[in-house]
Design an enzyme around this catalytic site. Structure first.
Site, PDB file in Angstrom:
ATOM      1  N   GLU A 197       0.823  -1.215   0.000  1.00 39.22           N
ATOM      2  CA  GLU A 197       0.000   0.000   0.000  1.00 39.22           C
ATOM      3  C   GLU A 197       0.861   1.270   0.000  1.00 39.22           C
ATOM      4  O   GLU A 197       0.577   2.220  -0.721  1.00 39.22           O
ATOM      5  CB  GLU A 197      -0.903  -0.027   1.250  1.00 39.22           C
ATOM      6  CG  GLU A 197      -1.829   1.172   1.397  1.00 39.22           C
ATOM      7  CD  GLU A 197      -3.022   1.104   0.473  1.00 39.22           C
ATOM      8  OE1 GLU A 197      -3.712   2.133   0.355  1.00 39.22           O
ATOM      9  OE2 GLU A 197      -3.267   0.056  -0.156  1.00 39.22           O
ATOM     10  N   ASP A 198       1.920   1.296   0.826  1.00 41.15           N
ATOM     11  CA  ASP A 198       2.637   2.553   1.081  1.00 41.15           C
ATOM     12  C   ASP A 198       4.062   2.616   0.535  1.00 41.15           C
ATOM     13  O   ASP A 198       4.750   3.614   0.732  1.00 41.15           O
ATOM     14  CB  ASP A 198       2.704   2.810   2.606  1.00 41.15           C
ATOM     15  CG  ASP A 198       1.317   3.053   3.193  1.00 41.15           C
ATOM     16  OD1 ASP A 198       0.426   3.478   2.440  1.00 41.15           O
ATOM     17  OD2 ASP A 198       1.130   2.801   4.399  1.00 41.15           O
TER      18      ASP A 198
END
Length: 735
Positions: free
Chosen positions: A81-82
């Site tokens: 996700e990051d």
């Protein structure tokens, strides 16, 4: 990073305490991969970002005792996700399962909680569970949310309220549904702290003010119970007291408008023993020690809660007048009450082997289980099965729509609005054009393409749609918009069904029959009836079934005209010959014969009142057929047989019962056979045999042999059978 290394070593130590066979090399690799991927990223409190996945992994290990893959997924849960890490990279370096778990957690993180409607929230809770095919995704996500809530003080007030609301409405109820009471309580308390800080502080202060008093009271009760339990020969029992958690007190105070002093079960004691028998023995001891409060006893051992929570609950009054609750359970029940679904494999990994699967029937009811699997395989195969009959999709605005499993864009369109469905010319799922029969999946974003110039729904849509709502709205459109087409289609269907019954549409709708038929069917005109059949409001088969008596009357009239009574013909042909009164045999009079052997044809089983004809068999007497039996049809008679067909009639009075056969055709459903049996019993019909079978296309065929005195009784039985829900027609087989 020295501090991070210390925390990682603590994590390893925690894992080793319950799962010494864990894959520590890969867990170390996952930690180092996450530390490298998140390098340079900071949390709101200024600490390195990797401290968050480390804390989540610690919760997963310490609170839930999960397997190596779950620990790795917790360490890596923010990488896809990051950071620049991809699913393929994680899959290659660790395993496809770990990559799927990480991606599953990321998907749940992306879900937006925009609506506060109660129904919308329940749909979101269900969707989150259904989206995560492996239950460990949810467990890692709840652990992730728990750590975020523990460190919420570093967020802005707006963010605190938003995340707390999500936690209270979505994650705490999921934890409850999975039986994870400890995590549910902490999530609720932390959420309350930010949603109503004043109310939360009041409860905390009130509890702190009475801490010394409560501590002394709990120590006294603890000592009294443990002493009496040991005197009774129950050894190894654990007794401890606790205060009710703040959110539980808050909910009672505000929903029941009570002060904290009026909350009955503010203090609760747990007694944990070895066996179920000990639980009930301890209950007797507690009720002997303290006065039980009426109406405050619950036996969740005999009748477990839906999430299979088990315990005995009783509220009693102490000697000082302070009421308190006592919960009594076995160690295993306690593990399940505290950790819920995670307790199942927690027991397996504690060296107990596969254990008794029947003890975990609640897990089987909640999840798909793999019989005889070891702990790792068991966890690997866990899938959410709670909502197998539902699918949850998003509108482009982010709202969740609940549809039946296998639903298509057609179902979605008509769920939004009937006008949207009627104007639909196409659909997009996740931004791509799809066919009308595409089966929607959990989490799909669905967009309906409409046009003012759309021609409306196709008849094929009725077959494609899975929801009754969509099918009903499509039929309504055809009823309103395509009357002429419906009339033509309905007439063709009705005519075809009539032909199978042996009557033409011309005979049925003759001038003398039509008013009676329309009144019986409650239609103003034939066109109204045809239109109803055409748009699907009623089937031609059902209409013909309701006209069964009229059809039978027309057939009998036609046969009577084709075969005048024997007495009339004898009178015409031999006017001077005296009539010979034949003697009835089994209720049958055979023209010109008496005392002859008579038998009833098994192909059509006639009863008094049926039009009949006789056939002279070789050596077996006269065989009596119904006139509408295909075996007695004039066109099938050969020249050699002409002299063997005789005129026969029923005697005026018959006292015998006659055996005949009925075939019931209906939609297969639970209880159909019971309803048929009830009708036969209520009409006092003697049943000789009954045989039922199901067809592959969802219908039921029931063959019944019954004994009746005459045609009128038979018709009464047929009418009652036709009124049964799901019965489409009742026929008398012939030929």
């Amino acid at each position: 990073m020295t501090h991070m290394e210390e925390r990682y070593l603590k994590l390893e130590e925690t894992i080793r305490s319950y799962n010494p066979a864990a894959n520590f090399a890969q867990i170390r690799q996952a930690y180092e991969f996450a530390a490298a991927a998140h390098e340079g990223q900071k949390r709101k409190d200024g600490s390195p970002f990797v401290s968050h996945p480390l804390a989540v992994a610690q919760i997963v290990a310490e609170e839930l005792h999960l397997d190596s893959e779950s620990i790795m997924a917790a360490l890596l849960h923010d990488t896809i996700e990051d950071t620049s890490a991809t699913h393929e990279e994680v899959s290659k370096m660790f395993s496809p399962t770990v990559a799927d778990l990480v991606e599953g957690v990321s998907k749940l993180t992306r879900v937006q909680f925009t609506s506060k409607a109660e129904e919308q929230m329940e749909n979101l809770r269900k969707m989150l569970l259904a989206m995560s095919k492996d239950i460990r995704v949810i467990l890692v996500k709840i652990s992730d949310r728990l750590h975020n809530m523990r460190t919420m003080e570093y967020q802005t007030p707006a963010k605190q309220k938003q995340k707390s609301f999500e936690t209270m409405e979505i994650y705490a109820p999921i934890a409850h549904r999975l039986g994870m009471q400890r995590m549910k309580w902490e999530l609720e308390d932390l959420s309350l702290k930010y949603l109503d800080p004043i109310g939360y502080d009041e409860i905390i202060q009130a509890l702190e003010a009475k801490t010394a008093e409560y501590d002394d009271f709990m120590q006294l009760i603890d000592k009294q119970i443990i002493t009496r339990v040991e005197e009774a020969g129950i050894h190894g029992a654990i007794v401890y007291g606790r205060l009710k958690h703040p959110y539980s007190i808050y909910r009672k105070m505000y929903t029941q408008n009570k002060s904290i002093n009026e909350v009955f079960d503010l203090i609760a004691f747990r007694v944990i023993v070895d066996t179920v028998a000990d639980c009930y023995n301890v209950l007797g001891i507690v009720h002997d020690l303290y006065k039980p409060i009426l109406g405050r006893f619950k036996d969740y051992i005999g009748t477990p809660k839906p999430n299979m929570y088990q315990s005995l609950h009783t509220t009693v009054m102490g000697q000082s007048g302070t009421p308190f609750e006592v919960q009594i359970r076995t160690r295993e029940m306690h593990e399940i009450a505290e950790y819920g679904i995670a307790a199942h494999w927690k027991y397996k990994q504690n060296g107990r082997g596969a254990g008794d699967e029947n003890s975990y029937e609640w897990v089987r009811r909640l999840l798909e289980n793999q019989e005889g699997a070891d702990a790792e395989d068991f966890i690997h195969s866990l899938k959410v099965d709670m909502f197998a009959d539902e699918v949850f999709v998003f509108t482009p605005m982010g709202d969740v729509i609940n549809l039946p499993s296998g639903a298509t864009p057609i179902d979605y369109a008509y769920t939004i609005h009937s006008a949207v469905g009627n104007r639909m010319v196409g659909a997009k799922v996740n931004g791509r054009i799809v066919q009308y029969d595409y089966q929607l999946r959990n989490g799909d974003v669905v967009e309906v393409l409409t046009s003012q110039s759309a021609r409306g729904p196709s008849r094929d849509w009725i077959k494609i749609a899975r929801s009754s709502e969509a099918r009903s709205k499509i039929r309504q459109w055809f009823k309103r918009e395509r009357r002429d087409e419906n009339i033509a289609a309905g007439r063709a269907s009705f005519e075809s069904e009539l032909k199978r019954s042996g009557v033409t549409i011309k005979e049925l709708t003759a001038e003398e029959n039509l008013p009676h038929i329309l009144k019986k069917l409650s239609y103003g005109s034939l066109d109204d009836m045809y239109a109803a059949i055409g748009y699907g409001g009623v089937t031609a088969l059902k209409i013909v079934g309701r006209l069964r008596e009229d059809i039978q009357r027309i057939i009998q009239k036609r046969q009577a005209e084709a075969n005048p009574p024997a007495a009339e013909q004898t009178k015409t042909e031999q006017p001077n010959k005296p009539a010979v009164r034949a003697k009835a045999v089994q209720g049958i009079i055979v023209e010109g014969m008496s005392n002859c052997l008579v038998k009833f044809a098994k192909c059509c089983t006639p009863v008094p009142g049926d039009a009949i004809v006789g056939f002279t068999t070789r050596g077996y007497g006269i065989s009596v057929h119904r006139c509408d039996c295909p075996n007695a049809a004039p066109e099938r008679r050969t020249k050699e047989e002409e002299g063997r067909w005789l005129r026969v009639s029923w005697a005026e009075h018959t006292e015998e019962a006659y055996r005949t056969t009925l075939q019931v055709t209906g939609k297969d459903r639970m209880g159909l056979l019971v309803d048929v049996s009830t009708v036969l019993s209520s009409t006092k019909t003697r049943v000789s045999s009954l045989n039922a079978r199901s067809t592959p296309d969802g219908f039921a065929l029931i063959d019944i042999e019954i004994d009746v005195p005459d045609h009128n009784q038979l018709q009464a039985v047929i009418r009652r059978l036709e009124q049964i829900s799901g019965v489409m027609r009742v026929t008398r087989p012939a030929g």
